[in-house]
Design an enzyme around this catalytic site. Structure first.
Site, short mmCIF file in Angstrom:
data_model
loop_
_atom_site.label_atom_id
_atom_site.label_comp_id
_atom_site.label_asym_id
_atom_site.label_seq_id
_atom_site.Cartn_x
_atom_site.Cartn_y
_atom_site.Cartn_z
N ARG A 100 45.53 -4.55 -17.67
CA ARG A 100 45.04 -3.63 -18.71
C ARG A 100 45.81 -4.01 -20.51
O ARG A 100 45.02 -3.68 -21.44
CB ARG A 100 45.24 -2.43 -18.60
CG ARG A 100 44.92 -1.82 -17.47
CD ARG A 100 44.67 -0.22 -16.53
NE ARG A 100 44.24 0.71 -17.23
CZ ARG A 100 44.43 1.59 -17.43
NH1 ARG A 100 45.15 2.01 -16.73
NH2 ARG A 100 43.77 2.93 -18.15
N ILE A 137 45.29 5.77 -22.49
CA ILE A 137 46.92 5.30 -23.02
C ILE A 137 46.58 4.25 -23.28
O ILE A 137 47.79 3.65 -23.96
CB ILE A 137 47.66 4.99 -21.64
CG1 ILE A 137 47.09 3.57 -20.90
CG2 ILE A 137 47.97 6.64 -20.29
CD1 ILE A 137 47.33 3.15 -18.91
N HIS A 153 49.69 11.25 -21.02
CA HIS A 153 49.90 10.31 -20.14
C HIS A 153 50.13 9.52 -19.74
O HIS A 153 50.35 8.13 -19.37
CB HIS A 153 48.42 9.72 -19.50
CG HIS A 153 47.51 11.47 -18.54
ND1 HIS A 153 45.89 11.29 -18.49
CD2 HIS A 153 47.66 12.66 -17.61
CE1 HIS A 153 45.57 12.45 -18.10
NE2 HIS A 153 46.81 12.92 -18.16
#
Length: 304
Positions: A100, A137, A153
């Protein structure tokens, strides 16, 4: 106080909650899609809260890991983004987050991010405020130029030591040598099975503990300090925008309905209607990168 008891709620999908809430105002009509009417409200607002979700980042090509297509290898994020998964198999979880991180480093802000940042900068000169409350995020709001961003978050580019608790910004690529070339989402890829001592470690000389991504995982509680700031923003805003979020992940799904419950106009910008649409004053359907720039553009009444 909208969020007084939210610290005790873990991140997760829509469920019954023990939180004491204000009675919500039920809408008896459909949300309006009248942009000119919204623009009049926008021109008078002094304190604007903008709640953003994964849909905003998706328009930059960021995977959402939601729904039928939301798999990494054979897992969905709910399977990997948990404390239990990390302590059972930190190598696998770090592969997922390494993937990610690498994807995010190749992406940039889209028209929606830029419209929000430009609006904040412009209204700041007029003594007005724009605060972004984001569920995502990634780092795209900051890259676009937004200054006031509350990340409920956490951040993909921060780490937290599981031993000493130290939090640090880390944009390294790769974050550690053992993860280089790892993290492929292909379901036929074998797990790297990296030994814990070769995974990201705390750089404090007296610690060297295992690092984890500084994000809120499913089942974990949100940062109480961030929530306190969110509460202040939601209690004082006179206009709220909900952008690119499905309104199904709690506790963030409560934010806009609670603002609406005190009579404040709420405008939803999304590619489809949600379970909360009828609670809101406005709904603008379509890609956020197409609808938001028009909504937040300079109004003719602005003097700066």
């Amino acid at each position: 106080m909208i969020l007084r008891n939210l610290v005790s709620i873990g991140l997760g999908p829509r469920v019954s909650s023990p939180v004491t809430r204000r009675p919500l105002v039920e809408m008896t009509r459909s949300a309006s899609s009248d942009m000119s009417e919204f623009r009049k409200v926008f021109s008078k607002a002094r304190h604007i809260a903008i709640i953003t979700g994964a849909g905003v980042s998706a328009e930059s090509g960021v995977p959402t890991f939601r729904g039928a297509a939301g798999y990494w290898r054979k897992w969905q994020s709910q399977d990997i983004a948990t404390p239990e998964a990390f302590f059972r198999n930190p190598s696998l979880v770090w592969e997922f987050y390494h993937y990610r991180r690498e994807v995010m480093l190749s992406k940039g802000p889209n028209a929606a991010h830029l419209a929000i940042a430009e609006c904040e900068a412009r209204l700041r000169k007029q003594g007005r405020s724009v605060v972004v409350i984001t569920q995502v995020i990634d780092d795209l709001h900051r890259q676009a130029g937004s200054r006031h961003v509350l990340k409920i978050h956490g951040s993909l580019f921060e780490t937290r030591c599981v031993s000493c608790g130290h939090v640090a910004v880390n944009q390294g690529s790769p974050i550690c040598a053992a993860l280089e070339g790892k993290g492929s989402p292909d379901p036929d890829t074998s797990d790297a099975k990296i030994p814990p001592e070769e995974l990201p470690r705390c750089e404090k000389s007296d610690c060297h503990g295992l690092l984890r991504p500084n994000v809120t995982w499913f089942g974990e509680t949100l940062d109480s300090h961030v929530l306190t700031k969110v509460e202040t923003v939601l209690d004082t805003c006179d206009l709220c925008l909900v952008v690119g979020t499905s309104s199904i992940v709690y506790p963030a799904a409560m934010f806009a309905p609670q603002v609406a419950s005190r009579g404040v106009p709420v405008a939803e910008f999304n590619i489809e209607t949600t379970s909360e649409t009828t609670r809101f004053t406005y709904h603008f359907q379509g890609p956020c990168g197409a609808t938001l720039p028009l909504a937040l553009a300079r109004h003719e009444s602005e003097v700066v």
